[in-house]
Design an enzyme around this catalytic site. Structure first.
Site, PDB file in Angstrom:
ATOM      1  N   PHE A   1      14.796  19.665  -1.318  1.00 35.34           N
ATOM      2  CA  PHE A   1      13.452  19.130  -1.594  1.00 35.34           C
ATOM      3  C   PHE A   1      13.295  17.706  -1.048  1.00 35.34           C
ATOM      4  O   PHE A   1      12.267  17.362  -0.461  1.00 35.34           O
ATOM      5  CB  PHE A   1      13.189  19.160  -3.109  1.00 35.34           C
TER       6      PHE A   1
ATOM      7  N   ARG B   1     -10.847   4.889   8.529  1.00 34.85           N
ATOM      8  CA  ARG B   1      -9.791   4.399   7.644  1.00 34.85           C
ATOM      9  C   ARG B   1      -8.755   3.718   8.524  1.00 34.85           C
ATOM     10  O   ARG B   1      -8.388   4.264   9.562  1.00 34.85           O
ATOM     11  CB  ARG B   1      -9.077   5.571   6.944  1.00 34.85           C
TER      12      ARG B   1
ATOM     13  N   TYR C   1       0.845  -1.205   0.000  1.00 34.05           N
ATOM     14  CA  TYR C   1       0.000   0.000   0.000  1.00 34.05           C
ATOM     15  C   TYR C   1       0.885   1.262   0.000  1.00 34.05           C
ATOM     16  O   TYR C   1       0.668   2.182  -0.783  1.00 34.05           O
ATOM     17  CB  TYR C   1      -0.961   0.025   1.201  1.00 34.05           C
TER      18      TYR C   1
ATOM     19  N   ARG D   1       1.320   8.742  12.651  1.00 38.22           N
ATOM     20  CA  ARG D   1       0.858   9.981  13.272  1.00 38.22           C
ATOM     21  C   ARG D   1      -0.642  10.188  13.113  1.00 38.22           C
ATOM     22  O   ARG D   1      -1.300  10.758  13.989  1.00 38.22           O
ATOM     23  CB  ARG D   1       1.630  11.152  12.657  1.00 38.22           C
TER      24      ARG D   1
END
Ligand code: PS7
Ligand code: MN
Ligand code: MN
Ligand code: MN
Ligand code: MN
Ligand code: MN
Length: 351
Positions: A269, A209, A146, A196
């Site tokens: 980034f 979920r 997933y 989290r």
């Protein structure tokens, strides 16, 4: 601001950067600081995937609509007529309503960038589709899969974009040999988000979920939602520590990946979200507040991380600080002799 001055005047890109700033302040900052043509490509990549995720996350959208939409979402990159009026909330809703502006901007990217965005969107949508049909993340293998679909693939796609822009060495970054490390970069972020967001995800209306894998939480509870109750806090925290331990297994790969980057703006980034992630794991580790409210890095600390993550030496130093923080908590737990994953956490910290 410095980044604002460089932003384009084109109305479609104007909208894209404006909505990017509203849906993710922290990604917006690192994306806006990217050099050259890759900045626009990454901005659009982010928004297309964020829109796809808004479809995935909309628990009011019936599966008869959601499932086919996830499978075809990548084709909408070329469809100036597609928009949704009633998907998501707040800024996400606006992104869906004004999606034609994202399409306009997408169509202005060069073909090789478009192809990467479409390919990854297609694979992510298909993966999200499969997991809705599965309706449970059972094994750790499922959990890794997933996370591969929703974040690991983003890492793979970004590596290809870095190579195409020539900002990074194409021999290294366009090579399939890098895919496992690119995947780990995404898994480290995504697993941190899933840990989290336990409470936010399980309280989701109209349906909860659940992304924590049964193979882990099943050792600590009969049902995943038991961890919300204060009376189960001890088992809940042991399970949380197990989840943190699992996420930490990707940290060494992430370091190896980052050590290969050569261009400053691409480095920042990539590295800033990673140091935020290990920092977040450090505040979550052994912290029962995860089951009461959203636990976040303190504002001042995350601001420090944003400005002080410039080189690989900075990343090693910051990872070391947070790893030692987790390690010292683990040592305390070890002396009490209760927590089942302390030994493994100490190994991950050592690594
Ligand atoms: C740098 C090699 C294209 C920059 C960045 C939007 C965030 C939203 O937030 O629980 O709780 O709603 O629903 C690797 C980002 C992985 C992905 C995944 C790093 C696109 C991003 C759509 C690879 C990010 C991990 C869903 C899916 O979880 O989230 C390098 C750029 C990166 C987007 C993230 C998020 C997934 C997500 P939330 P959810
Ligand atoms: Mn989401
Ligand atoms: Mn999602
Ligand atoms: Mn989440
Ligand atoms: Mn969230
Ligand atoms: Mn969410």
């Amino acid at each position: 601001s410095r980044e604002a001055r460089r932003l384009p005047q084109d109305p479609s890109f104007k909208f894209c950067y404006s909505v990017l700033n509203r849906v993710s302040r922290s990604f917006a900052i690192v994306i806006c600081n990217l050099r050259g043509e890759i900045r626009d490509a990454v901005c659009i990549f982010y928004l297309v995937l964020r829109a796809l995720d808004t479809v995935e996350d909309d628990m009011a959208l019936p599966d008869e609509k959601k499932l086919p939409l996830l499978l075809s979402f990548h084709t909408l990159c070329y469809d100036r007529g597609f928009s949704m009026d009633d998907c998501g909330t707040g800024d996400y809703k606006e992104l869906m309503e004004k999606y034609p502006l994202v399409v306009d901007a997408f169509l202005k990217l060069s073909k090789p960038y478009q192809d990467v965005i479409v390919d990854i969107t297609k694979r992510m949508g298909a993966g999200m589709h499969d997991f809705i049909e599965k309706d449970e993340v059972k094994t750790i293998k499922d959990y890794n899969l997933y996370c591969h679909y929703v974040a690991g693939l983003v890492g793979v796609g970004l590596s290809n974009l870095f190579a195409m822009s020539k900002l990074e060495d194409p021999k290294v970054f366009a090579s399939p040999n890098l895919d496992d490390l690119s995947n780990s970069m995404g898994l480290f972020l995504q697993k941190t988000n899933i840990i989290r967001d336990y409470l936010e995800d399980i309280m989701e209306e109209p349906a909860p979920r659940m992304f924590w894998p049964r193979e882990i939480w099943g050792k600590y509870a009969k049902e995943l939602d038991e961890f919300k109750l204060g009376c189960n806090r001890e088992k809940a925290v042991e399970c949380l520590n197990h989840m943190v331990c699992n996420a930490l297994s990707h940290a060494t790969d992430a370091l190896t990946y980052m050590s290969k980057l050569r261009e400053k703006s691409v480095f920042a980034f990539c590295a800033i979200p990673q140091v935020m992630a290990i920092g977040t794991l450090a505040v979550c580790y052994n912290n029962g507040e995860v089951f009461e409210r959203v636990v976040k890095l303190r504002k001042g600390l995350s601001a420090q991380l944003m400005v002080k993550t410039k080189s690989m030496e900075d990343v090693y130093r910051i990872f070391l600080v947070f790893a030692r923080d987790i390690g010292s908590t683990a040592q305390t737990l070890q002396m009490k002799g209760s927590d089942p994953t302390v030994e493994d956490v100490l190994k991950a910290v050592d690594a």
